[in-house]
Design an enzyme around this catalytic site. Structure first.
Site, short mmCIF file in Angstrom:
data_model
loop_
_atom_site.label_atom_id
_atom_site.label_comp_id
_atom_site.label_asym_id
_atom_site.label_seq_id
_atom_site.Cartn_x
_atom_site.Cartn_y
_atom_site.Cartn_z
N LYS A 165 30.99 36.35 62.53
CA LYS A 165 29.69 37.08 62.69
C LYS A 165 28.68 36.39 63.48
O LYS A 165 28.28 35.12 63.06
CB LYS A 165 29.30 37.39 61.36
CG LYS A 165 30.30 38.27 60.31
CD LYS A 165 30.80 39.53 61.03
CE LYS A 165 31.92 40.01 60.17
NZ LYS A 165 32.41 41.11 60.87
N ASP A 193 31.82 38.87 66.21
CA ASP A 193 31.49 40.24 65.94
C ASP A 193 29.92 40.30 65.82
O ASP A 193 29.38 39.57 65.11
CB ASP A 193 31.82 40.67 64.63
CG ASP A 193 31.63 42.07 64.34
OD1 ASP A 193 30.77 42.72 64.90
OD2 ASP A 193 32.11 42.76 63.37
N GLU A 218 32.36 41.96 69.65
CA GLU A 218 32.54 42.93 69.15
C GLU A 218 31.30 43.52 68.72
O GLU A 218 30.22 43.07 68.50
CB GLU A 218 33.29 43.27 67.74
CG GLU A 218 33.05 44.64 66.97
CD GLU A 218 34.42 44.56 65.71
OE1 GLU A 218 35.30 44.77 66.33
OE2 GLU A 218 33.94 44.69 64.80
N ASP A 241 32.71 48.87 67.74
CA ASP A 241 32.84 49.07 66.17
C ASP A 241 31.91 50.28 65.82
O ASP A 241 32.09 51.36 65.71
CB ASP A 241 32.63 47.84 65.31
CG ASP A 241 32.86 47.88 63.91
OD1 ASP A 241 32.80 48.97 63.41
OD2 ASP A 241 32.90 47.05 63.20
N LYS A 265 36.68 52.13 61.52
CA LYS A 265 36.27 52.14 60.06
C LYS A 265 36.46 53.49 59.32
O LYS A 265 35.91 54.45 59.97
CB LYS A 265 35.02 51.53 59.63
CG LYS A 265 34.94 50.11 60.20
CD LYS A 265 33.81 49.43 59.27
CE LYS A 265 33.80 47.84 59.44
NZ LYS A 265 32.99 47.56 60.71
MG MG Z 1 32.50 44.73 63.25
#
Ligand code: MG
Length: 370
Positions: A165, A193, A218, A241, A265
């Site tokens: 992240k 991400d 991402e 995403d 997701k």
């Molecule tokens: Mg993500």
């Protein structure tokens, strides 16, 4: 076969550690989970779960799932749950949008359909690979040293896929990316991400400063328009995403060449039925996939694993196991669990794992056919 009763449970799933996204902009401590039991006149029972990642992450709301089910329930009772397209259309008629409220119902219907057919959901969907799927870590650390320590902890548990992240501070992001790449093993799957945490200018700054490394980012901007603008100026590989919600988003990303990878997701996109169409758009356009629950228990992870199994091995980058981040286990150790950083598809028909009802507390709503 007819749906005769819909029972809804609300469970708070505490995270083992507080979790930050978008460079510390968003903090999460507990996930609001909704579990749904669908009962039928033939005695087959299916389970679904809808667990958004809090209510600040994307437009999805735990109490909104339960309100959505209240609105949709009269249109679902009496339907044949094995006819997942009929159920999908009934939900879309009763409540346009609100995809996150529909995913637990969709999941429970697939669970019933699989049990009725005697097949795991992935096989019912056309055939599931038995190659174990690597679980992506979720590295929410902030500094170079913390990042290294967290990744090493995951590596010791067998993880080969990592979602690091970043987002928020350009200089710190560059330093962390350079350090991770310097220590990366050849077989590792790593994506950086951003979780929408950059402006367009910040995205270009980091992409330009790290372009010798050819790493994947991402969701490097808030919207698909932001990503399109960034893509016009830099060739860094991108995964989308949060901005992949509808089938129309998927077709735009594919047609306009906005990403090399879809991060699907299941709760966000409305469940397996809708996600399977995104998978096919991805495959038709040479786009690989990460398949994840948005969050939640082993039930949500298992749903994601079934979809991941329907993707050719070479095109499925990784899955995710949110179960490892929460302190409550509603299924007593059953279902696919982390084995050396991988999840293994079960041969049990349907979803393959049901919760312990005692662990869910009292239902918050019951809807019955009259
Ligand atoms: Mg993500």
């Amino acid at each position: 076969m007819r749906i005769t009763r819909i029972t809804v449970y609300h469970v708070d799933l505490p995270l083992e550690h507080p979790y930050w996204l978008s460079g510390g902009r968003l903090k999460f401590e507990t996930l609001d989970a909704t579990f749904v039991k669908l009962e039928t006149d033939e005695g087959v029972t299916g389970w679904g779960e809808g667990t958004p990642w809090g209510h600040t992450y994307v437009p999805a709301h735990g109490p909104g799932i339960r309100a959505g089910i209240e609105t949709m329930a009269p249109f679902l009772l009496g339907l044949d749950p094995r006819r997942v397209l009929d159920v999908e259309r009934a939900m879309d008629m009763a409540l346009p949008g609100h995809l996150y409220a529909k995913s637990p119902i969709d999941m429970a219907c697939w669970d019933i359909a699989g049990q009725a057919a005697g097949l795991p959901i992935a096989d019912l969907m056309g055939g599931g690979s038995r190659t174990p799927r690597p679980i992506a870590s979720s590295v929410g650390a902030k500094t170079v040293d913390e990042t290294r320590a967290v990744m090493d902890r995951y590596r010791q548990r067998g993880y080969i896929a990592h979602s690091v992240k970043i987002g928020g501070d350009v200089a710190r992001d560059i330093a962390r990316i350079r350090d991770v790449e310097a220590n990366r093993a050849p077989h590792e799957i790593i994506l950086y991400d951003v979780n929408r945490g950059w402006t367009r200018q910040q995205a270009l700054s980091v992409m330009q400063a790290t372009e010798d490394l050819c790493v994947m980012f991402e969701q490097p901007g808030e919207t698909l328009d932001d990503i399109a603008a960034i893509r016009a100026k830099h060739a860094a590989p991108v995964s989308v995403d949060e901005a992949l919600v509808t089938l129309q988003d998927a077709t735009r990303i594919a047609r306009d060449g906005l990403a090399e990878v879809f991060g699907i997701k299941l709760n966000r996109v409305g469940g397996l039925t809708k996600a399977a169409r995104m998978r096919d758009i991805a495959l038709a356009h040479g786009i690989d996939m990460f398949i994840m629950a948005t969050g939640g228990s082993v039930l949500a992870d298992t749903e994601a694993l079934h979809l991941a199994a329907t993707i050719p091995d070479a095109n499925c980058k990784a899955v995710w196991a949110c179960q490892d981040m929460i302190t409550v286990d509603i299924a007593g150790g059953r279902g696919p669990r982390n084995i050396d950083g991988h999840l293994h598809l079960s041969e049990t028909p349907g979803l393959g794992v049901h919760p312990d009802e005692d662990a869910l507390g009292s239902p918050v709503a019951v809807y019955e056919a009259r």
